[in-house]
Every structure is written in structure tokens, then in C-alpha cells.
Design an enzyme around this catalytic site. Structure first.
Site, PDB file in Angstrom:
ATOM      1  N   THR A 187      41.431  28.686  45.485  1.00 18.75           N
ATOM      2  CA  THR A 187      41.435  29.731  44.462  1.00 18.75           C
ATOM      3  C   THR A 187      42.574  29.427  43.495  1.00 18.75           C
ATOM      4  O   THR A 187      43.543  28.765  43.865  1.00 18.75           O
ATOM      5  CB  THR A 187      41.663  31.128  45.065  1.00 18.75           C
ATOM      6  OG1 THR A 187      42.943  31.124  45.698  1.00 18.75           O
ATOM      7  CG2 THR A 187      40.603  31.477  46.093  1.00 18.75           C
ATOM      8  N   GLU A 331      35.574  32.840  46.568  1.00 18.19           N
ATOM      9  CA  GLU A 331      35.158  33.218  47.924  1.00 18.19           C
ATOM     10  C   GLU A 331      33.675  33.593  48.010  1.00 18.19           C
ATOM     11  O   GLU A 331      33.140  33.732  49.102  1.00 18.19           O
ATOM     12  CB  GLU A 331      36.001  34.418  48.406  1.00 18.19           C
ATOM     13  CG  GLU A 331      37.463  34.109  48.674  1.00 18.19           C
ATOM     14  CD  GLU A 331      38.344  34.240  47.427  1.00 18.19           C
ATOM     15  OE1 GLU A 331      37.832  34.086  46.300  1.00 18.19           O
ATOM     16  OE2 GLU A 331      39.550  34.486  47.595  1.00 18.19           O
ATOM     17  N   LYS A 444      48.763  53.114  37.972  1.00 16.99           N
ATOM     18  CA  LYS A 444      48.813  54.329  38.798  1.00 16.99           C
ATOM     19  C   LYS A 444      49.751  55.326  38.132  1.00 16.99           C
ATOM     20  O   LYS A 444      50.956  55.261  38.289  1.00 16.99           O
ATOM     21  CB  LYS A 444      49.271  53.971  40.215  1.00 16.99           C
ATOM     22  CG  LYS A 444      48.272  53.019  40.869  1.00 16.99           C
ATOM     23  CD  LYS A 444      48.795  52.368  42.125  1.00 16.99           C
ATOM     24  CE  LYS A 444      47.871  51.242  42.553  1.00 16.99           C
ATOM     25  NZ  LYS A 444      48.265  49.906  42.045  1.00 16.99           N
ATOM     26  N   TRP A 449      44.338  57.061  38.463  1.00 17.50           N
ATOM     27  CA  TRP A 449      44.223  55.655  38.100  1.00 17.50           C
ATOM     28  C   TRP A 449      43.764  55.512  36.651  1.00 17.50           C
ATOM     29  O   TRP A 449      42.826  56.197  36.226  1.00 17.50           O
ATOM     30  CB  TRP A 449      43.190  54.960  39.003  1.00 17.50           C
ATOM     31  CG  TRP A 449      43.713  54.633  40.359  1.00 17.50           C
ATOM     32  CD1 TRP A 449      44.948  54.940  40.855  1.00 17.50           C
ATOM     33  CD2 TRP A 449      43.024  53.943  41.401  1.00 17.50           C
ATOM     34  NE1 TRP A 449      45.066  54.490  42.138  1.00 17.50           N
ATOM     35  CE2 TRP A 449      43.905  53.870  42.503  1.00 17.50           C
ATOM     36  CE3 TRP A 449      41.762  53.375  41.512  1.00 17.50           C
ATOM     37  CZ2 TRP A 449      43.563  53.252  43.700  1.00 17.50           C
ATOM     38  CZ3 TRP A 449      41.409  52.765  42.701  1.00 17.50           C
ATOM     39  CH2 TRP A 449      42.303  52.697  43.787  1.00 17.50           C
TER      40      TRP A 449
HETATM   41  P1  ADP Z   1      41.296  33.923  41.048  1.00 16.29           P
HETATM   42  O1  ADP Z   1      41.203  35.107  41.960  1.00 16.29           O
HETATM   43  O2  ADP Z   1      42.301  32.951  41.495  1.00 16.29           O
HETATM   44  O3  ADP Z   1      41.376  34.291  39.581  1.00 16.29           O
HETATM   45  P2  ADP Z   1      38.473  33.421  40.986  1.00 16.29           P
HETATM   46  O4  ADP Z   1      38.029  32.509  39.943  1.00 16.29           O
HETATM   47  O5  ADP Z   1      37.846  33.344  42.300  1.00 16.29           O
HETATM   48  O6  ADP Z   1      39.950  33.124  41.176  1.00 16.29           O
HETATM   49  O7  ADP Z   1      38.409  34.880  40.376  1.00 16.29           O
HETATM   50  C1  ADP Z   1      37.651  35.919  40.907  1.00 16.29           C
HETATM   51  C2  ADP Z   1      37.991  37.192  40.227  1.00 16.29           C
HETATM   52  O8  ADP Z   1      37.671  37.163  38.837  1.00 16.29           O
HETATM   53  C3  ADP Z   1      37.214  38.378  40.744  1.00 16.29           C
HETATM   54  O9  ADP Z   1      37.767  38.859  41.931  1.00 16.29           O
HETATM   55  C4  ADP Z   1      37.330  39.369  39.581  1.00 16.29           C
HETATM   56  O10 ADP Z   1      38.556  40.054  39.610  1.00 16.29           O
HETATM   57  C5  ADP Z   1      37.322  38.467  38.376  1.00 16.29           C
HETATM   58  N1  ADP Z   1      35.976  38.452  37.788  1.00 16.29           N
HETATM   59  C6  ADP Z   1      35.018  37.539  37.937  1.00 16.29           C
HETATM   60  N2  ADP Z   1      33.924  37.851  37.228  1.00 16.29           N
HETATM   61  C7  ADP Z   1      34.189  39.019  36.593  1.00 16.29           C
HETATM   62  C8  ADP Z   1      33.459  39.876  35.696  1.00 16.29           C
HETATM   63  N3  ADP Z   1      32.242  39.583  35.296  1.00 16.29           N
HETATM   64  N4  ADP Z   1      34.065  41.004  35.283  1.00 16.29           N
HETATM   65  C9  ADP Z   1      35.308  41.302  35.668  1.00 16.29           C
HETATM   66  N5  ADP Z   1      36.051  40.536  36.486  1.00 16.29           N
HETATM   67  C10 ADP Z   1      35.504  39.408  36.951  1.00 16.29           C
END
Ligand code: ADP
Length: 551
Positions: A187, A331, A444, A449
């Protein structure tokens, strides 16, 4: 009672065999920056993947389970590595070339990569790192670049094309356990240390079928997909595997990811579909507005990785490129949801609102929402909680390191094995997810929120605003309050009072949620994969580096 069905393992080699034989004339088209793009058929990819596997095994001594890393752009050689390495039983480890170098070195050592296949253009990044990459024994260089940068390297250096030359064009792919490791990806560390996710043959196979479903990307061999999302970022959202199942042509931008070349390749090669994160599309939109091109072939665009701002979706609609919003994470392989509105709202006023959600869960992904006290929340479209998911292409643990047990940190996995996504949102009764924030970004304020994402989207809808990021900052009275950091368009005149009343207009944002702290910045800091890096903004605020006005 057992079934009477054959137990045929779901293997990457089967996807490769299928694509290279039945869709042998489909192409991987790699942009080269000058002249004609390089075209390679799926049949050629198949024979060259076999040659690469022979070279890795016979010349470099790669055994089952050995990690073979790639430090590469999206291109045809990288597609060959995608298929050869897992098919022979080794593990493909895609390295994120945008990570800070210390993190990159940490990841290579943690994964114990024995071989790195690198694009010549990335040698300036790899060469200075080499003394710190202990497990790396072999470096294989593909494509143009200055080889002398590797002079004095202790690892053996090979030429990609020389390794392949003369090798047999078929490989007797082993019949592996479908649950064994095929590929791994760390990640990007937006929320802490990088963590290794290890995909199985089975998870990739099933995920590819989902990507291909009509209610996901639904592409066929009449399509060409422009894969801007990097191959080092969650397997380019599964597209290289999915396309080999169906014969979709791939257009690969290599290192030409700037808006100008992207617009040019859309004009010249005429892809019908494209996939990328919102930042790329923002840049492309500005480019197309400044210098219009023929983008009429491109009718479907998948956007994910961060929330798609409504203004961006609207602008692309006007250009004839229909946006499909998707949510996922490393993940989740990554396809977790995709926003195709249900049939009964198509053509109605509700349609746009459905398309702006993160989308509906496919059959392979189960979801639930957990409230702050651990309680299950209903799918009523209103109750916001942390999203938890499970399914055959969802991670159940992280890679622990050579010989170590897999890691299951309690903040990432529930006791009953569901993945805690760290995303906060609501789910409608018909299964559409709307993310309101990340658990750590939500503001918060006085026990309530405030969604940072909602404020950002509302701000980015203002005609004078290019980008806006909102972060929580400490507040004596309320605990936390929002700080709005805004990037203005060139020549823009809006001031903070005007922006604030724009947010308040028509009750878009409730009064108590309106930011009172504002600052202008030149650009929103981005992570290695182009997401807003709010850690940096929070630190800049804490260290007094931002010029903040109170209104
Ligand atoms: P990292 O957590 O290191 O940024 P990832 O590429 O796995 O790596 O990112 C996943 C995260 O990206 C998700 O948990 C979410 O928070 C965000 N995300 C992915 N797609 C979307 C979307 N369409 N809208 C909002 N957030 C998104």
C-alpha cells in the site's frame, strides 16, 4: 456430498494461454513519445512471456516463490512480466516508482526481491538505491536508458532482449495451487507504513472476471482501453488480466503521463475506455479545454482512487466521456464498488446522484457498517460508519516478511476476519456506498462529524477554484474545526468571504460546518499515487508554515 464438477485451479497461466491463443491478434500498444506507437500482439506477448520465464529460471535461477520485482511504467514488457512471473510459480512484486526512495528500499528488502526488472528510463532512480537493496542478485534492464549508471553494481546486470533471444517460445506452466501467491503490492502508505498485500492466482482470476462483467467495466474485443492507472498500483486495477480474458486492446502510456501526450494518444489511437485517478483527469480536462482534440472515440472513463468531484464528472459528460465512479483499495484487488445506476433511475433526475456515489457492491464483495461503539449500522443511506468488507478478492492479512506469520493488525481486521477499510460512509438500501470521509480525515467538531470531502467538493464546484483540500485542525472550543486550503485559478478574484458564502448558498453546507480558517496554497500536496496528502497540510499548519486568515 461433494459436487461432480472438475477441480481446475484458477491460474494466471490459464488467462495467458487463453488470451494469447484465442485473442492472439489483440494488441498492447505502447506510446513511445515520438513516431508511431509500438504494437505487440497478444500472441507475441504469449511467446515472449514463455521466453522470459525460461530466462528467469535457466539463466537467473528463479525458483518457485522467489520474488521478482518490476520497476516499470505501463508498457508491453511489463505485461509480459505480469504473466511470466506468476505463471512459472514465482511472485511478481510491482514497485511503486513514486515512493520516497527510503520507502522503496525498505519494501524491496522486506519482500526479499531477488530480481528487479527495470525500465532503462528508471535507472537514475534505481542505481543510487542499489547499495541498500541487499537481497537483489540480478537486474534486468528493458528499453532505452543509460546503462553506465549500473557500473560497479554488485548485482548481475542483464539485457531484457538478450535474455529472451533464442529461448523456447512455449513453457510448460506448472499446475499450481490456486491459493498460492501470484503477485504482491505494498500500500502506498497514505495512512502509515507500507503494508504488503499478496494476491493469489485465484483472487486475481475471480477479480478479473468481475472487472469484465457488464455492470463493472464491461469491455469486449471491440474496445481499446487506455490504462493510465499504473501497473504498480494494484495491478492497474486488474485491467491487464481482464483484457487477456476478453481480447480488449491495451493502450499503455509508458512514461508519457502528462496531459499533452495523453490527449495526443487519445486523439491518435482512439481508445474507447480509460482508467485513472481524478488528478489525471483534472489535468486532461484543462488540456482539452485549452487545446481541443478529437476525443470522440473515448466514451467510457473509470475514475477511482479518490472521490470524483461532481464538477469533473459533469465536465466529462459534456465531452461525451461517461464517467463511472469506482471505489477500492490495494487490499480489495481493488474493485470494491462501481457506480452504474440501477435501471429504474436511468434518465431520471436521480441518475446523476447515483453516479456520484462510490457505487454498488458486486456479488463477490460483502459489506457492513460499524458505528463508533462497534455496533452494526443499517443500510438506510443515512447512518454513517466504518465500512468493513469480505470476499474472495479481499485481503485477510498482510505479508509479515520472509518466514514470518502474516500480520493481522486489530485496526485493520475485525475479530471475525473482515477487512476494516478505514473509510467512513453510508450504504443505501439497494447497496450503493457513499463515502463521507476517511476515518482519520473526518473533522470531529463538538461531538459531531464534518465530512472534509463534502466541503472539498463544494469548494471545487466554484468557478475560481482549481483544487481545495480541507483538514481538521485543533480548536479550543470545538475540539477540531475545518481548515480550507484553496488553489485558485490564474487571474481569479474570489476572496474567502465570497467562497464561504458560496458554500452557504442554498444550504449546500450547514452553517455550523462552514470553515472559519482559510488559506491559499499553490498546489495541494499529493501522495505517490496522486491523492491529496493531508498529512503534509496538517504538519504545515502545526508548524505555522501556512498563512491562515480567520473569517
Ligand atoms: P492508500 O491507502 O495507501 O492510499 P490505496 O490506493 O489502497 O492506498 O487507497 C485506498 C483508499 O483510497 C480507500 O480506502 C479510499 O479511502 C480511497 N478511495 C479509493 N477510491 C475512492 C473513491 N472512489 N472515492 C473516495 N475515496 C476513494
Amino acid at each position: 456430498m461433494l459436487s461432480t464438477m472438475q477441480d481446475v485451479p484458477l491460474l494466471i497461466s490459464r488467462i495467458l494461454n487463453h488470451g494469447s491463443a484465442l485473442h492472439g491478434t489483440s494488441q498492447v500498444i505502447t506510446w513511445t513519445g515520438e513516431g508511431e506507437p509500438e504494437r505487440r500482439s497478444f500472441a507475441e506477448i504469449g511467446t515472449r512471456a514463455a521466453q522470459l520465464a525460461h530466462a528467469l529460471r535457466e539463466d537467473l535461477g528463479v525458483e518457485s516463490d522467489d520474488r521478482v520485482a518490476t520497476l516499470m511504467w505501463n508498457n508491453a514488457d511489463h505485461v509480459e512480466a505480469y504473466f511470466a512471473i506468476p505463471s512459472m510459480g514465482a511472485v511478481l512484486h510491482t514497485l511503486n516508482l513514486r515512493l520516497p526512495v527510503e520507502q522503496l528500499a525498505w519494501i524491496v528488502n522486506h519482500a526479499a526481491d531477488r530480481v528487479v526488472i527495470v525500465n532503462g528510463s528508471l535507472l537514475p532512480l534505481l542505481a543510487p538505491l542499489l547499495p541498500h537493496l541487499k537481497p537483489v542478485e540480478h537486474i534486468v534492464v528493458s528499453g532505452p536508458g543509460d546503462r553506465s549508471l549500473l557500473d560497479g553494481a554488485s548485482a548481475q546486470v542483464h539485457e531484457y532482449e538478450e535474455l529472451l533471444a533464442g529461448k523456447p517460445t512455449a513453457y510448460d506452466w506448472p499446475e499450481l495451487d490456486e491459493r498460492s501467491a501470484a503477485a504482491m503490492c505494498y500500500t502506498s502508505g497514505t495512512t502509515g507504513d507500507p503494508k504488503g498485500v499478496v494476491f493469489s492466482h485465484r483472487s486475481i482470476y475471480l477479480h478479473s472476471m468481475q472487472v469484465n462483467m457488464a455492470q463493472s467495466m464491461g469491455l469486449t474485443d471491440e474496445d481499446t482501453t487506455l490504462i493510465v492507472v499504473p501497473q504498480f498500483h494494484v495491478n492497474a486495477w486488474g485491467l491487464p488480466h481482464a483484457t487477456f480474458m476478453t481480447g480488449v486492446n491495451m493502450l499503455m502510456p509508458d512514461r508519457f503521463l502528462q496531459p499533452g501526450p495523453l490527449a495526443e494518444m487519445i486523439d491518435k489511437v482512439r481508445p474507447t475506455h480509460a482508467a485513472a485517478v481524478p488528478t489525471i483527469w483534472q489535468g486532461l480536462l484543462a488540456e482539452l479545454t485549452a487545446r481541443p482534440r478529437d476525443v470522440s472515440a473515448l466514451t467510457q472513463v473509470t475514475i477511482g482512487g479518490s472521490a470524483c468531484p461532481p464538477a469533473l464528472m459533469g465536465a466529462f459528460d459534456k465531452l461525451g466521456m461517461r464517467v463511472y465512479h469506482a471505489w477500492g483499495m490495494t487490499e480489495t484487488s481493488p474493485l470494491g464498488t462501481i457506480a452504474r445506476p440501477p435501471a429504474h433511475v436511468v434518465g431520471t433526475e436521480q441518475e446523476f446522484a447515483y453516479r456520484l456515489t462510490q457505487g454498488r457492491f458486486p456479488a463477490g464483495v460483502e459489506a457492513r457498517l460499524t458505528g463508533p461503539g462497534g455496533e452494526r449500522l443499517p443500510w438506510d443511506g443515512e447512518s454513517a460508519g466504518e465500512l468493513e468488507v469480505r470476499g474472495p478478492w479481499i485481503a485477510g492479512a498482510y505479508y509479515g516478511g520472509e518466514g514470518a506469520e502474516p500480520l493481522r493488525p486489530a485496526d485493520k481486521f475485525s475479530e471475525d476476519g473482515w477487512l476494516k477499510t478505514g473509510d467512513v460512509g453510508t450504504i443505501s438500501p439497494d447497496g450503493f456506498l457513499t463515502l463521507t470521509d476517511r476515518a482519520k480525515d473526518v473533522i470531529k467538531s463538538g461531538g459531531e462529524w464534518i465530512s472534509s470531502v463534502e466541503l472539498e467538493n463544494a469548494l471545487m464546484a466554484h468557478p475560481d477554484v482549481t483544487e481545495a483540500a480541507v483538514v481538521a485542525v485543533p480548536d479550543e472550543k470545538w475540539g477540531e474545526r475545518p481548515l480550507a486550503t484553496v488553489v485558485l485559478k490564474e487571474g481569479a478574484t474570489a476572496d474567502f468571504a465570497a467562497l464561504r458564502s458560496f458554500l452557504a448558498d442554498e444550504g449546500k453546507i450547514a452553517k455550523w460546518q462552514l470553515p472559519e480558517r482559510w488559506t491559499i496554497i499553490e498546489a495541494v500536496p499529493k501522495t505517490s499515487v496522486g491523492k491529496f496528502d493531508k498529512k503534509v497540510l496538517r504538519r504545515q499548519y502545526a508548524e505555522g508554515e501556512l498563512d491562515v486568515s480567520q473569517i
